[in-house]
Enzyme design. Sequence first.
Site, PDB file in Angstrom:
ATOM      1  N   GLU A  38     -20.795  34.100 -16.573  1.00 57.40           N
ATOM      2  CA  GLU A  38     -22.376  33.637 -16.317  1.00 57.40           C
ATOM      3  C   GLU A  38     -22.970  34.940 -16.095  1.00 57.40           C
ATOM      4  O   GLU A  38     -22.910  35.729 -15.220  1.00 57.40           O
ATOM      5  CB  GLU A  38     -22.620  32.656 -15.100  1.00 57.40           C
ATOM      6  CG  GLU A  38     -23.847  32.446 -14.833  1.00 57.40           C
ATOM      7  CD  GLU A  38     -24.181  31.708 -13.425  1.00 57.40           C
ATOM      8  OE1 GLU A  38     -25.428  31.786 -13.066  1.00 57.40           O
ATOM      9  OE2 GLU A  38     -23.443  31.117 -12.859  1.00 57.40           O
ATOM     10  N   ARG A  42     -31.607  37.629 -15.230  1.00 56.27           N
ATOM     11  CA  ARG A  42     -32.693  38.215 -14.215  1.00 56.27           C
ATOM     12  C   ARG A  42     -33.207  39.692 -14.605  1.00 56.27           C
ATOM     13  O   ARG A  42     -33.959  40.240 -14.014  1.00 56.27           O
ATOM     14  CB  ARG A  42     -31.717  38.384 -12.653  1.00 56.27           C
ATOM     15  CG  ARG A  42     -31.540  37.279 -12.135  1.00 56.27           C
ATOM     16  CD  ARG A  42     -30.664  37.286 -10.748  1.00 56.27           C
ATOM     17  NE  ARG A  42     -30.052  36.245 -10.462  1.00 56.27           N
ATOM     18  CZ  ARG A  42     -29.236  36.189  -9.126  1.00 56.27           C
ATOM     19  NH1 ARG A  42     -28.958  37.455  -8.591  1.00 56.27           N
ATOM     20  NH2 ARG A  42     -28.803  35.068  -8.940  1.00 56.27           N
ATOM     21  N   THR A  66     -29.553  31.450 -14.283  1.00 52.36           N
ATOM     22  CA  THR A  66     -31.131  31.636 -13.734  1.00 52.36           C
ATOM     23  C   THR A  66     -31.990  31.465 -15.005  1.00 52.36           C
ATOM     24  O   THR A  66     -32.954  32.197 -15.291  1.00 52.36           O
ATOM     25  CB  THR A  66     -31.270  33.177 -13.283  1.00 52.36           C
ATOM     26  OG1 THR A  66     -29.957  33.583 -12.304  1.00 52.36           O
ATOM     27  CG2 THR A  66     -32.509  33.372 -12.402  1.00 52.36           C
ATOM     28  N   LYS A 126     -25.125  22.512  -9.982  1.00 49.68           N
ATOM     29  CA  LYS A 126     -25.098  23.711  -9.155  1.00 49.68           C
ATOM     30  C   LYS A 126     -25.727  23.566  -7.921  1.00 49.68           C
ATOM     31  O   LYS A 126     -26.800  23.203  -7.532  1.00 49.68           O
ATOM     32  CB  LYS A 126     -25.698  24.933  -9.720  1.00 49.68           C
ATOM     33  CG  LYS A 126     -25.693  26.096  -9.064  1.00 49.68           C
ATOM     34  CD  LYS A 126     -26.366  27.294  -9.959  1.00 49.68           C
ATOM     35  CE  LYS A 126     -26.397  28.633  -9.262  1.00 49.68           C
ATOM     36  NZ  LYS A 126     -26.794  29.779 -10.028  1.00 49.68           N
TER      37      LYS A 126
END
Length: 209
Positions: A38, A42, A66, A126
């Site tokens: 993953e 960011r 994200t 999640k």
Amino acid sequence: MLNELLKRPVIPVIVIEDANDAVPLAEALLAGGMDVIEVTCRTAAAPQALANIKKAFPEMLLGAGTVVTPDQAKMCIDTGVSFGLAPGLNPDTVEFFQENGTLFIPGIMTPSEIEAGLAMGCKLLKFFPAGAAGGVNMLKNLGAPYGPLGVRFCPTGGLSLDNMNDYLSLPIVSAIGGSWLATKQQIADKQWDVITAQVKDALAKASEA
């Protein structure tokens, strides 16, 4: 893709500052026996890092984490990621991934968010930030009403080699997300052997759960 992802008990959560580190990082993970990653959205390097891994290792389960803006969601689809994740639950993002036939794992922290996810057909969620949101005890309580409905969680945030099996021992936990597997400093210092060793330790630990 969901069935394939459910076979992987540990997902490394990676922050890449330099896209040139993406391929050697992926090699380090693969050398440790981990074929899933993953890459969080960011940093400015994330889109190119995802593209580099996709090109070099198309067999890898490539996740983008994200994903919180429409532009990030579009980038993920254009790149051809295997799955996307977010810290929260945005119905527009969920719908966008569904329309494009790509698995999406929204983030939740409360029963109301779980039910909102279920209403959109999301059964893999999640749990973030896991440690700050009650950790294992919270998940045990959430599992009572939602486990029978087929809901499964991927807790992320505050996990480590020492506590990962506390989570993986829960029937409602399908996998855990770990940022300790390859830290920003280790990546910057190109400590690929260290990362490979950490991956091997985590997979060995997961096999005990």
